[in-house]
Design an enzyme around this catalytic site. Structure first.
Site, PDB file in Angstrom:
ATOM      1  N   ASP A  12      30.601  69.282  41.538  1.00 44.28           N
ATOM      2  CA  ASP A  12      29.404  69.334  40.714  1.00 44.28           C
ATOM      3  C   ASP A  12      29.729  69.825  39.293  1.00 44.28           C
ATOM      4  O   ASP A  12      30.515  70.764  39.135  1.00 44.28           O
ATOM      5  CB  ASP A  12      28.443  70.321  41.396  1.00 44.28           C
ATOM      6  CG  ASP A  12      27.057  70.286  40.811  1.00 44.28           C
ATOM      7  OD1 ASP A  12      26.384  69.266  40.983  1.00 44.28           O
ATOM      8  OD2 ASP A  12      26.641  71.289  40.185  1.00 44.28           O
ATOM      9  N   GLU A  36      47.459  70.025  49.908  1.00 51.36           N
ATOM     10  CA  GLU A  36      48.049  70.811  51.011  1.00 51.36           C
ATOM     11  C   GLU A  36      47.629  70.201  52.350  1.00 51.36           C
ATOM     12  O   GLU A  36      48.229  70.461  53.377  1.00 51.36           O
ATOM     13  CB  GLU A  36      47.541  72.266  50.974  1.00 51.36           C
ATOM     14  CG  GLU A  36      48.060  73.084  49.805  1.00 51.36           C
ATOM     15  CD  GLU A  36      47.289  74.406  49.656  1.00 51.36           C
ATOM     16  OE1 GLU A  36      46.543  74.797  50.589  1.00 51.36           O
ATOM     17  OE2 GLU A  36      47.424  75.023  48.586  1.00 51.36           O
TER      18      GLU A  36
HETATM   19  C1  GLC Z   1      24.631  68.249  39.016  1.00 57.18           C
HETATM   20  C2  GLC Z   1      23.802  67.832  40.207  1.00 57.18           C
HETATM   21  C3  GLC Z   1      22.374  68.166  39.943  1.00 57.18           C
HETATM   22  C4  GLC Z   1      22.245  69.659  39.761  1.00 57.18           C
HETATM   23  C5  GLC Z   1      23.172  70.149  38.653  1.00 57.18           C
HETATM   24  C6  GLC Z   1      23.341  71.649  38.679  1.00 57.18           C
HETATM   25  O1  GLC Z   1      24.378  67.477  37.901  1.00 57.18           O
HETATM   26  O2  GLC Z   1      24.013  66.476  40.467  1.00 57.18           O
HETATM   27  O3  GLC Z   1      21.501  67.724  40.955  1.00 57.18           O
HETATM   28  O4  GLC Z   1      20.919  69.978  39.428  1.00 57.18           O
HETATM   29  O5  GLC Z   1      24.465  69.621  38.761  1.00 57.18           O
HETATM   30  O6  GLC Z   1      24.071  72.038  39.807  1.00 57.18           O
END
Ligand code: GLC
Length: 498
Positions: free
Chosen positions: A211, A267
């Site tokens: 993310d 790993e």
């Molecule tokens: C990313 C995710 C989104 C989330 C953001 C913060 O863009 O796809 O849904 O709100 O990160 O974690």
């Protein structure tokens, strides 16, 4: 376009040849009847995904969380949120996916935690807390909260610094205020997060989606971001809100961290695992995350496809750009929707014939296709949901935006109210469209009005349906080494249809 069968399936690693289906667990299938999708619901629908011909599922975060951003602000990375099930359900899910001959990608939110994570609660307690430095705390430029430490804007606009009156310092959050960024310059933080990654790989995760990975490192000297004329950032240019994001995104130390993380993932070799990064920037920068020889992130999302022109020349330009930037041993990805973006069919004027073309393109081009749940049904975008009553915290932040701007932003791939693309999956024509058992309360988000006609059961019976088209394309891709593992050469167009 020609997709040449120059390589056999065996010569490329599995993750380059796979097809990925994204499940937003809250919206996929509710097994326990509380109106919220859960892991048991996903397990119950694996037969469907197998039938469809999907090889890998990516499941958005289901870890313990106050759900302020529906899983993307985690308070315990080692626990499952009770509304989604238990650790035992998670174990069953991983085993069941493997028993179906499929793979599973888990979603790792490394950049930040929830402000309810025990680390943050401890960090906030005092300037001398042993965990203070787990997050990014700074003095303001003026005392008593009068001015933040520097001019840095969050990814959503507005200062990303938030003042804590008790300790008279500011903490940094790249996204929303309740998602404080971890401090990766603290070796203890890095170690703890890498161990968490190892934990989920040991549990059997075949891949990890990262993310907002491009926000991990910021400038160590906290220098101001320079001025820019750009008001709105886009997926291929993170500059916006009138500054260049040079000190807050795509920092060289984040590129180095990509390689470190890859070494951790490597790993685990039986089977090999992979990383796919959510990163925003020009294609040339995204490529750097993978490293010149593919020694960084295995894959990155190439979100330019979300704002590409949905025309033949538009697709050609896209392929050309991705092929030039991601030649072997690098590998492109093709994404036309996710839980943050307008539904792809909306961009096609809700034309189901064009949706078939999009499926044919996405599933035959060289690259890993990421299909968002419901796109195989042509589930439309749920337009017209009011901003003021949205559950999405991003919509709440922008509730003052004039309504007339929303369609224009949507056309550019920007979704202000992400509730609109997270409608519950319609499985049949009965109660709650089969998303939840009869007698369950209303689903957490309203069903799309067309759920009654677009559901899985109906389309499964119709050989001319969009679902049947997806299935045929997926089976064709799987059966053809040229489509799943071939190389691609673009021909000169006969005439320019622009
Ligand atoms: C990313 C995710 C989104 C989330 C953001 C913060 O863009 O796809 O849904 O709100 O990160 O974690």
């Amino acid at each position: 376009m020609i997709n040449l069968g120059l390589m056999s399936r065996a010569s490329l690693p599995w993750w380059k040849q796979t097809t990925v289906y994204q499940i937003y667990p809250r919206s996929f299938a509710d097994d326990n009847g509380d109106g919220i999708g859960d892991l048991a619901g996903v397990i119950a629908r694996l037969d469907y995904l197998k039938w469809l011909g999907i090889e890998t599922i990516w499941i958005s975060p289901f870890f313990k969380s106050p759900q302020a951003d529906f899983g993307y602000a985690i308070s315990d990375h080692f626990e499952v949120a009770p509304e989604y099930g238990s650790l035992e359900d998670c174990r069953r899910l991983i085993d069941a996916v493997h028993a179906h001959g499929m793979k599973i990608v888990l979603d790792m939110v490394l950049n930040h935690t929830s402000n309810q994570h025990p680390w943050f609660l401890e960090s906030k307690q005092s300037r001398h807390s042993p965990r203070r430095d787990f997050y990014i705390w700074r003095d303001g430029r003026k005392p008593h909260g009068a001015a933040p430490p520097n001019n840095w804007k969050s990814m959503l606009g507005g200062s990303g610094w938030h003042y804590d009156p008790a300790t008279e310092q500011w903490y940094w959050a790249s996204f929303l205020p309740f998602q404080p960024d971890l401090n990766y310059r603290n070796p203890q933080v890095k170690q703890a997060m890498l161990d968490m990654v190892r934990h989920w790989l040991r549990q059997g995760a075949d891949g990890l989606r990262l993310d907002i990975f491009n926000a991990i490192h910021k400038d160590a000297g906290f220098a101001d971001n320079p001025f820019s004329f750009r008001p709105i950032p886009s997926e291929h240019n993170p500059d916006g809100f009138f500054q260049r994001a040079v000190n807050t995104q795509n920092h060289p130390d984040t590129l180095a961290f990509a390689r470190e993380l890859r070494a951790v993932v490597d790993e685990f070799q039986h089977p090999p695992r992979f990383l796919v990064g959510e990163v925003f920037g020009p294609t040339s920068v995204l490529r750097e995350y993978c490293g010149p020889l593919g020694e960084g992130l295995n894959l990155v999302f190439l979100f330019k496809s979300l704002s590409a022109k949905f025309t033949a020349p538009g697709f050609r330009d896209l392929m050309q750009e991705f092929e030039t930037a991601f030649p072997e041993p690098l590998h492109p990805t093709y994404v036309f929707g996710n839980h943050d973006r307008p539904r792809s069919i909306e961009r096609l004027g809700n034309d189901r014939a064009r949706a078939r073309l999009l499926a044919a393109f996405q599933l035959t081009v060289r690259g890993v296709p990421f299909v968002y749940y419901g796109d195989e049904l042509g589930l439309p975008h749920h337009e017209g949901m009011a901003l003021h009553s949205a559950l999405d915290p991003v919509a709440a932040r922008y509730r003052f935006l004039p309504k007339f701007l929303l369609p224009t932003l949507r056309k550019r791939g920007i979704l202000v109210n992400r509730d609109e693309c997270r409608s519950p999956m319609p499985w049949h024509g009965g109660a709650h469209a089969g998303f939840a058992p009869p007698g369950a309360p209303s689903p957490w988000l309203p069903l799309h009005p067309q759920s009654a006609i677009l559901h899985v059961e109906g389309q499964r019976q119709d050989p001319d349906s969009l679902l049947a088209c997806y299935r045929r394309m997926l089976l064709l891709r799987r059966a053809s080494p040229a489509l799943s593992g071939g190389s691609l050469q673009l021909c000169e167009p006969l005439g320019d249809p622009r």
